[in-house]
Enzyme design. Sequence first.
Site, PDB file in Angstrom:
ATOM      1  CB  SER A   7      -0.707   0.049   1.619  1.00 51.58           C
ATOM      2  OG  SER A   7      -1.600   1.199   1.524  1.00 51.58           O
ATOM      3  CG  HIS A  63      -9.213  -0.253  -0.431  1.00 51.73           C
ATOM      4  ND1 HIS A  63      -8.883   0.039   0.955  1.00 51.73           N
ATOM      5  CD2 HIS A  63     -10.704   0.153  -0.037  1.00 51.73           C
ATOM      6  CE1 HIS A  63      -9.468  -0.181   2.049  1.00 51.73           C
ATOM      7  NE2 HIS A  63     -10.764  -0.141   1.334  1.00 51.73           N
ATOM      8  CG  MET A  65     -11.091   3.406   2.079  1.00 52.70           C
ATOM      9  SD  MET A  65      -9.794   3.206   2.845  1.00 52.70           S
ATOM     10  CE  MET A  65      -8.402   3.886   2.333  1.00 52.70           C
ATOM     11  CG  MET A 136     -11.262  -2.676   5.718  1.00 52.72           C
ATOM     12  SD  MET A 136      -9.826  -2.390   4.056  1.00 52.72           S
ATOM     13  CE  MET A 136      -9.500  -1.275   5.578  1.00 52.72           C
ATOM     14  N   GLY A 141      -9.323   3.897   7.418  1.00 51.42           N
ATOM     15  CA  GLY A 141      -8.712   5.001   7.925  1.00 51.42           C
ATOM     16  C   GLY A 141      -7.188   5.550   7.850  1.00 51.42           C
ATOM     17  CG  PHE A 142      -5.318   6.493  10.287  1.00 47.76           C
ATOM     18  CD1 PHE A 142      -4.656   7.749  10.595  1.00 47.76           C
ATOM     19  CD2 PHE A 142      -6.677   6.080  10.734  1.00 47.76           C
ATOM     20  CE1 PHE A 142      -5.784   8.973  10.052  1.00 47.76           C
ATOM     21  CE2 PHE A 142      -7.489   7.628  10.926  1.00 47.76           C
ATOM     22  CZ  PHE A 142      -6.988   9.216  10.918  1.00 47.76           C
ATOM     23  N   GLY A 143      -3.096   4.117   8.228  1.00 48.38           N
ATOM     24  CA  GLY A 143      -1.775   3.111   8.335  1.00 48.38           C
ATOM     25  C   GLY A 143      -1.925   2.224   9.568  1.00 48.38           C
ATOM     26  N   GLY A 144      -0.418   1.512   9.683  1.00 43.96           N
ATOM     27  CA  GLY A 144       0.092   0.979  11.152  1.00 43.96           C
ATOM     28  C   GLY A 144      -0.555   0.547  12.236  1.00 43.96           C
ATOM     29  CG  ASP A 174      -6.132  -2.725   3.552  1.00 39.69           C
ATOM     30  OD1 ASP A 174      -4.920  -2.557   3.969  1.00 39.69           O
ATOM     31  OD2 ASP A 174      -6.721  -2.124   2.573  1.00 39.69           O
ATOM     32  N   GLY A 175      -4.234  -3.770   6.338  1.00 42.50           N
ATOM     33  CA  GLY A 175      -4.658  -3.802   7.571  1.00 42.50           C
ATOM     34  C   GLY A 175      -3.712  -4.823   8.988  1.00 42.50           C
ATOM     35  N   GLY A 176      -2.633  -4.430   9.541  1.00 39.82           N
ATOM     36  CA  GLY A 176      -1.951  -4.850  10.064  1.00 39.82           C
ATOM     37  C   GLY A 176      -0.859  -6.124   9.901  1.00 39.82           C
ATOM     38  N   GLY A 196       1.278  -2.022   3.864  1.00 40.16           N
ATOM     39  CA  GLY A 196       1.784  -0.894   3.898  1.00 40.16           C
ATOM     40  C   GLY A 196       2.852  -0.505   4.711  1.00 40.16           C
ATOM     41  CB  SER A 197       3.492   0.228   7.982  1.00 39.32           C
ATOM     42  OG  SER A 197       2.339  -0.146   8.810  1.00 39.32           O
TER      43      SER A 197
HETATM   44  C1  DX5 Z   1      -6.008   1.720   5.925  1.00 38.36           C
HETATM   45  C2  DX5 Z   1      -6.188   1.123   4.329  1.00 38.36           C
HETATM   46  C3  DX5 Z   1      -4.787   0.011   3.594  1.00 38.36           C
HETATM   47  C4  DX5 Z   1      -3.469   0.318   5.260  1.00 38.36           C
HETATM   48  C5  DX5 Z   1      -2.637  -0.750   5.584  1.00 38.36           C
HETATM   49  O1  DX5 Z   1      -7.507   1.860   5.760  1.00 38.36           O
HETATM   50  O2  DX5 Z   1      -7.134   0.980   3.577  1.00 38.36           O
HETATM   51  O3  DX5 Z   1      -4.397   0.226   3.068  1.00 38.36           O
HETATM   52  O4  DX5 Z   1      -2.250   1.567   3.939  1.00 38.36           O
HETATM   53  O5  DX5 Z   1      -1.119  -0.327   6.262  1.00 38.36           O
HETATM   54  P1  DX5 Z   1      -1.021  -0.898   7.098  1.00 38.36           P
HETATM   55  O6  DX5 Z   1      -0.347  -2.089   6.261  1.00 38.36           O
HETATM   56  O7  DX5 Z   1       0.635   0.424   7.646  1.00 38.36           O
HETATM   57  O8  DX5 Z   1      -1.542  -1.501   7.961  1.00 38.36           O
HETATM   58 ZN    ZN Z   2      -6.605  -0.311   1.625  1.00 40.17          ZN
END
Ligand code: DX5
Ligand code: ZN
Length: 222
Positions: A7, A63, A65, A136, A141-144, A174-176, A196-197
Site C-alpha cells: 500500500s 481502494h 474509502m 478490512m 482510515g490509517f496505516g500502521g 488489508d490492515g496490520g 503498507g507499513s
Molecule cells: C487503511 C488502508 C490500508 C493501509 C494499510 O485504511 O486501507 O491499505 O495502508 O496499512 P498497514 O499495512 O500499515 O496496516
Molecule cells: Zn487499503
Amino acid sequence: MIKIAPSILSANFARLGEDIRSIETADYLHFDVMDGHFVPNISIGIPVLQSVRKVTDMVLDVHLMITEPLRYVADFVKAGADILVFHVESQAPDKTLESLRKIKALGARTGLSLRPKTPWEILLPYLDELDLVLVMTVEPGFGGQSFMEDQLPKIAALRREIDRRGIKCELEVDGGINPETARLCVEAGADVLVAGSAVFGAPDRAAMIAALRDAAGKDGHS
Ligand code: DX5
Ligand code: ZN
C-alpha cells in the site's frame, strides 16, 4: 499462489516513482483513496493515480474509502485503476450494483470492501458480480494499526462461500499485515495480502515482500 499488494499510503509521496520501483517484485500496487468523510482521513486521488499509471505496469488495486463512489468510479477507471474496490457501506444497494456494472463496462475488475463491524453476509447478493472481496482487518482510515484477529472467521466464511459457488473471486485482506498475521490470513483462506507499513518500513522491501509470500506459503491453502 499468494499475491502481495504493497500500500503506497506508507510511501514517501515526494519520491513516489522511486518508492514504486522498490516494490515492483510484488503483484499489485494498492492505492488508498480517502475523502475525509467516509473515513476521517484524507489521502490521494485521481491526479496522483494518473501519474502513477504513467510510471508503472503493475496492476493498480485502487481502494476507495469515499462516500457515493458511483459519482467517481468512471473517473478512477479512466485514470488507470485495474481493480476498483469500494465499500459496501458507502451507498445504497441499487447504487452499489450500478457502480459494479459501470466498472465492468469500462473494462476494469470489480471489488467490494467491508469494515470490521460489517457482517460478511451483506456481500451475498453481490458475490457473483465481484472479481475481488477486500476484508478490512483494521478500521479503515490509517496505516500502521494493529491487526484485528476477530476478523479471521469472516475471512474463513467468505472463503467457504466463494469455494461453494465455484467463482473466481480473489479474497484480499488489508490492515496490520506482517509475516505473522499474513500466515493467519492465508490459513483462513485469503489469497491477496495488502501491506503498507510492513513493506515500506522494511530496510529491504523486496526481502519483506518475499518474507510475506513465504510466511503465507508455509501453511497456505494454495
Ligand atoms: C487503511 C488502508 C490500508 C493501509 C494499510 O485504511 O486501507 O491499505 O495502508 O496499512 P498497514 O499495512 O500499515 O496496516
Ligand atoms: Zn487499503
